[in-house]
Scaffold this motif. Structure first.
Motif, short mmCIF file in Angstrom:
data_model
loop_
_atom_site.label_atom_id
_atom_site.label_comp_id
_atom_site.label_asym_id
_atom_site.label_seq_id
_atom_site.Cartn_x
_atom_site.Cartn_y
_atom_site.Cartn_z
N PHE A 150 0.85 -1.19 0.00
CA PHE A 150 0.00 0.00 0.00
C PHE A 150 0.89 1.24 0.00
N VAL A 151 0.68 2.13 -0.95
CA VAL A 151 1.45 3.37 -1.06
C VAL A 151 0.50 4.54 -0.86
N LYS A 152 0.85 5.40 0.12
CA LYS A 152 0.00 6.57 0.39
C LYS A 152 0.84 7.83 0.33
N PRO A 153 0.65 8.64 -0.71
CA PRO A 153 1.34 9.93 -0.77
C PRO A 153 0.56 11.00 0.00
N THR A 154 1.29 11.88 0.65
CA THR A 154 0.70 13.02 1.33
C THR A 154 1.41 14.27 0.83
N ILE A 155 0.67 15.12 0.15
CA ILE A 155 1.22 16.35 -0.39
C ILE A 155 0.92 17.46 0.62
N LYS A 156 1.97 18.13 1.08
CA LYS A 156 1.82 19.19 2.08
C LYS A 156 2.15 20.54 1.48
N SER A 157 1.77 21.59 2.17
CA SER A 157 2.10 22.93 1.74
C SER A 157 2.63 23.73 2.93
N ASP A 158 3.56 23.12 3.68
CA ASP A 158 4.08 23.78 4.88
C ASP A 158 5.60 23.83 4.90
N LEU A 159 6.22 23.60 3.74
CA LEU A 159 7.67 23.60 3.59
C LEU A 159 8.35 22.57 4.50
N SER A 160 7.64 21.49 4.82
CA SER A 160 8.23 20.45 5.66
C SER A 160 9.18 19.58 4.84
N GLU A 161 10.07 18.91 5.55
CA GLU A 161 11.06 18.05 4.94
C GLU A 161 10.39 16.83 4.32
N PRO A 162 10.85 16.36 3.15
CA PRO A 162 10.29 15.14 2.58
C PRO A 162 10.66 13.93 3.44
N VAL A 163 9.67 13.11 3.74
CA VAL A 163 9.86 11.94 4.59
C VAL A 163 9.20 10.73 3.94
N ILE A 164 9.93 9.62 3.94
CA ILE A 164 9.40 8.35 3.45
C ILE A 164 9.42 7.37 4.61
N THR A 165 8.25 6.84 4.97
CA THR A 165 8.15 5.87 6.05
C THR A 165 7.73 4.53 5.44
N VAL A 166 8.55 3.52 5.67
CA VAL A 166 8.28 2.19 5.13
C VAL A 166 7.96 1.27 6.30
N GLU A 167 6.78 0.63 6.25
CA GLU A 167 6.41 -0.35 7.27
C GLU A 167 6.53 -1.73 6.64
N PHE A 168 7.24 -2.62 7.34
CA PHE A 168 7.46 -3.96 6.83
C PHE A 168 6.42 -4.93 7.39
N ILE A 169 6.41 -6.15 6.87
CA ILE A 169 5.39 -7.12 7.27
C ILE A 169 5.54 -7.56 8.72
N ASP A 170 6.72 -7.35 9.32
CA ASP A 170 6.89 -7.68 10.73
C ASP A 170 6.59 -6.48 11.64
N SER A 171 5.93 -5.46 11.11
CA SER A 171 5.51 -4.24 11.79
C SER A 171 6.66 -3.31 12.18
N SER A 172 7.86 -3.58 11.76
CA SER A 172 8.95 -2.63 12.00
C SER A 172 8.89 -1.55 10.93
N LYS A 173 9.50 -0.41 11.25
CA LYS A 173 9.44 0.72 10.33
C LYS A 173 10.84 1.26 10.05
#
Length: 109
Positions: free
Chosen positions: A58-81
């Motif tokens: 599942f891929v969920k993009p979130t487009i912001k307009s607050d000049l925040s840093e780009p962040v990629i969070t990956v959750e694995f099948i064992d619930s670790s991130k």
């Protein structure tokens, strides 16, 4: 994306096994100059060929307009991130750092 970078990623992507990934959350502000690699990562990870091979990811993009840093969070099948603060990373860096994590978390065949 430059031609050499595109070739490198196309060469690297078939060696990936993304079955270990459950969710990819991508958040970025498109007005930041350092958000381009994150947008390129989003474009590659949501490609039809990738979606066809990994329908449970599942891929969920979130487009912001607050000049925040780009962040990629990956959750694995064992619930670790894994969290990638992508402001100083290239698209190739993101994939290079993600690959060993996917290999370590891969489900048994």
């Amino acid at each position: 994306m430059t031609n050499w970078l595109s070739r490198e990623i196309r060469h690297l992507l078939p060696t990936f096994d993304l079955h270990a990934i459950r969710t990819v959350l991508i958040s970025f502000d498109p007005w930041r100059a350092d958000a381009r690699p994150t947008r390129d990562f989003l474009h590659i990870i949501t490609d039809d060929a990738v979606a066809k091979h990994y329908p449970k990811m599942f891929v969920k993009p979130t487009i912001k307009s607050d000049l925040s840093e780009p962040v990629i969070t990956v959750e694995f099948i064992d619930s670790s991130k894994a969290i990638f603060k992508a402001s100083k990373l290239t698209t190739l860096d993101i994939f290079t750092k993600l690959k060993p994590l996917c290999i370590a978390k891969a489900p048994p065949p």
